[in-house]
Design an enzyme around this catalytic site. Sequence first.
Site, PDB file in Angstrom:
ATOM      1  N   LYS A 122       0.935  -0.975  -0.003  1.00  0.00           N
ATOM      2  CA  LYS A 122       0.298  -0.441  -0.241  1.00  0.00           C
ATOM      3  C   LYS A 122       0.525   0.914   0.258  1.00  0.00           C
ATOM      4  CE  LYS A 122      -4.469   0.352   2.158  1.00  0.00           C
ATOM      5  NZ  LYS A 122      -5.009  -0.280   3.512  1.00  0.00           N
TER       6      LYS A 122
HETATM    7  C1  E4P Z   1      -8.575   0.848   3.397  1.00  0.00           C
HETATM    8  O1  E4P Z   1      -8.196  -0.316   3.041  1.00  0.00           O
HETATM    9  C2  E4P Z   1      -8.715   1.054   4.659  1.00  0.00           C
HETATM   10  O2  E4P Z   1      -8.027  -0.282   5.584  1.00  0.00           O
HETATM   11  C3  E4P Z   1      -9.600   1.668   5.612  1.00  0.00           C
HETATM   12  O3  E4P Z   1     -10.817   1.159   4.498  1.00  0.00           O
HETATM   13  C4  E4P Z   1      -9.985   2.858   5.816  1.00  0.00           C
HETATM   14  O4  E4P Z   1     -10.879   3.014   7.090  1.00  0.00           O
HETATM   15  P1  E4P Z   1     -11.619   3.423   7.202  1.00  0.00           P
HETATM   16  O5  E4P Z   1     -12.090   5.435   7.610  1.00  0.00           O
HETATM   17  O6  E4P Z   1     -12.778   3.277   8.434  1.00  0.00           O
HETATM   18  O7  E4P Z   1     -10.389   4.238   8.607  1.00  0.00           O
END
Ligand code: E4P
Length: 219
Positions: free
Chosen positions: A86
């Site tokens: 990522k």
């Molecule tokens: C995506 O890969 C993220 O980990 C995640 O969906 C972020 O979500 P949040 O806004 O609940 O932190």
Amino acid sequence: MEIFIDTANIDEIKQANNWGIIDGVTTNPSLVAKEKDKGKDFKAIVKEICEIVNGDVSAEVIATSYDEMVEEARVLSKVHKNVVVKIPLIPDGLKTVKTLAKEGIRANVTLCFSANQALLAAKAGAYIISPFVGRLDDIGHDGSEMVEEIREIYDNYDFKTKILFASVRHADHVKQAALLGADIATVPFKIIEQLYKHPLTDAGLKQFLDDWAKLGQKI
Ligand code: E4P
């Protein structure tokens, strides 16, 4: 549409994997930091997850400069063949994605909040783009509209980058992801449980079993 679980919690991952409905896992630094075993090496956590789930597992870099992100991405990609690295959607991040794509390292470009950002990520060679729908909804915007626009742009130009509907807040988001043609939705454990739930299913099953019990038969 693929369903990933959005967590770094090993018990949740094991349970959802046992149900047979998850295709992969996404983690992020906040999710990892939330887990009890703070001392556990991040790479060991990622390896453990990869050994549980037979699918893409996203692990995020911590660096924010090009050189360091490339270095961290190379390290993470060597942990397991299913690791997708990522990378944040910043200028150095997209430069990193381009370098990684040439090396065959798959990148999930994270923290996407606009269709233009998604266009740039696809041009850089991202394997996955992660539009954070819930966080846009949280500030009064329509996050799903962003996904709809990204789908149209990617289809217009035949970009192969997968759209991962991220930051899911409720079960209806999962339905929206599927209706909009997202390739993947990443879903917290609690919401995966809610996907199964319908009061009429529970009431209907109870009725069937109560009626059958009156017959006193076995199958
Ligand atoms: C995506 O890969 C993220 O980990 C995640 O969906 C972020 O979500 P949040 O806004 O609940 O932190």
